[in-house]
Design an enzyme around this catalytic site. Sequence first.
Site, PDB file in Angstrom:
ATOM      1  N   ASP A  89      -0.014   5.265   0.913  1.00 39.82           N
ATOM      2  CA  ASP A  89      -0.236   6.135   2.071  1.00 39.82           C
ATOM      3  C   ASP A  89      -0.411   5.323   3.347  1.00 39.82           C
ATOM      4  O   ASP A  89      -1.219   4.406   3.407  1.00 39.82           O
ATOM      5  CB  ASP A  89      -1.484   7.002   1.843  1.00 39.82           C
ATOM      6  CG  ASP A  89      -1.267   8.074   0.802  1.00 39.82           C
ATOM      7  OD1 ASP A  89      -1.058   9.223   1.181  1.00 39.82           O
ATOM      8  OD2 ASP A  89      -1.283   7.730  -0.405  1.00 39.82           O
ATOM      9  N   ASP A 149       0.529   9.333   5.528  1.00 44.36           N
ATOM     10  CA  ASP A 149      -0.606   9.809   4.745  1.00 44.36           C
ATOM     11  C   ASP A 149      -0.322  11.192   4.174  1.00 44.36           C
ATOM     12  O   ASP A 149       0.105  12.107   4.876  1.00 44.36           O
ATOM     13  CB  ASP A 149      -1.866   9.888   5.619  1.00 44.36           C
ATOM     14  CG  ASP A 149      -2.465   8.514   5.877  1.00 44.36           C
ATOM     15  OD1 ASP A 149      -2.126   7.587   5.124  1.00 44.36           O
ATOM     16  OD2 ASP A 149      -3.273   8.389   6.815  1.00 44.36           O
ATOM     17  N   ASP A 199       0.864  -1.156   0.000  1.00 39.91           N
ATOM     18  CA  ASP A 199       0.000   0.000   0.000  1.00 39.91           C
ATOM     19  C   ASP A 199       0.915   1.224   0.000  1.00 39.91           C
ATOM     20  O   ASP A 199       2.109   1.119   0.295  1.00 39.91           O
ATOM     21  CB  ASP A 199      -0.899  -0.022   1.232  1.00 39.91           C
ATOM     22  CG  ASP A 199      -1.923   1.103   1.212  1.00 39.91           C
ATOM     23  OD1 ASP A 199      -2.236   1.595   0.117  1.00 39.91           O
ATOM     24  OD2 ASP A 199      -2.385   1.487   2.291  1.00 39.91           O
ATOM     25  N   THR A 215      -2.094   1.438  -5.099  1.00 39.58           N
ATOM     26  CA  THR A 215      -2.605   2.634  -4.447  1.00 39.58           C
ATOM     27  C   THR A 215      -3.985   2.998  -4.963  1.00 39.58           C
ATOM     28  O   THR A 215      -4.342   2.677  -6.106  1.00 39.58           O
ATOM     29  CB  THR A 215      -1.645   3.815  -4.670  1.00 39.58           C
ATOM     30  OG1 THR A 215      -2.214   5.011  -4.134  1.00 39.58           O
ATOM     31  CG2 THR A 215      -1.373   4.031  -6.155  1.00 39.58           C
TER      32      THR A 215
END
Length: 418
Positions: free
Chosen positions: A235, A241, A233, A269
């Site tokens: 963020d 983030d 992943d 993402t």
Amino acid sequence: MAIGILFINSSVSTLHSVPPCIRHVTEFPATLQRQGWVAFKKSKTLGCSAARCSATAVAESDERLADVERDDSLAADDVDKCSNSGQSDGGRLRWDMLLSTEALGEAHLLRAGSVTDAHVLRRKGRLKEQDGLIEFIISMHRTHSPFQVMEKMERWVREHFEDPKRSTLSRLIPSIGCFHTPLPLVRALQEYDDFALLSRRKFVPPNFAEIRHVLNIAQVHVIGEQVSLITFDADGTLYADGHHIQGDNKMIGHIVKLMQHGAHVAIVTAAGYPGNTLKFENRITGLLEGFKVLGLPPSITKFFHVMGGECNYLLKVDSNYHLEFVEDKLWKSEDMFLWKEQDIQKLLDDAECALRSASARLHLPVEIVRKPRAVGAIPKEPTIYEVLEEMTLTVQMQLVDAMLPFCAFNGGTGYNVC
């Protein structure tokens, strides 16, 4: 600000072809724990079990556990541990690399220390921390020591792996899913216990994140010899983030090392920028620059991809260390080519309507962002996680009969769809 967002995606993702015991097990964190890699996915619960255990269900499981304990006492406590024999040289190298404490020397990357990384194990107190298997393991600590718990769970996982319909775990956690491998949980706990001292705690039981961490360490031990694809992943996993991969990101060396050992690495993402490779590149500038500084040849960079918009845009690295889109015909499934534009827009219209309705009900002013394959809501004022989760679940429920596959999720703090 945080958002609730919807992305259309395929029911079959070609990038997620590795058969893990845990859904999203191939996604790894930015901060590394002891001995390197851990499969820690902040935004999703562990997927060995699809269970969602309430307090009542946990209490009922205690009764079932008592029954199992009586039966289990007749069985031998020792079970076959995962053997390290018969491993290929290539698998051995890859496993050593996965657990190596050394970063890529040429990139001058230092490895984070375990104690300083412990913040990822804080209990979040969020709705995402709901998983029947993990909650059951936590409940066992009321009557068992940590090592007793993991010894029994290791045995029960192996039993469930061999016969999921008649296993002990299927009785204790009726909604549990399938395991694709056994899990060396005792070994994983020993490694975690070396720096967390979990077994020495008398009054504070393990929290959700700690149990998930032990399970993930066990999973890494299992897949280390044969892993061929690792997805991350972006963020909140590779970087905070709303931030990007900078040149000092400690994950760059590990990603390069994986690619050098022939493992495919992909960043998956939610960010979707149709026709705009530059915006994708801006998210991973430090990583691409690292490829360039190291002079990685195409034979290595071919192992890296970015999957944007959940699974709508696939990109690869070109000869100049920039991203370029992969032609749809080379990777999209047949089902994806059958999607009609009018059906796509109908789905997004319904999702937008659901977001507007939910935000009005919750008295939360939002900005709606619409894209060709996505729609999202950005709060205009501060709110709490549970409100965003309510909006996300509202969309999921109202689109349950949608003709096309979709993904509705809460992007969390600092997320931006632009």
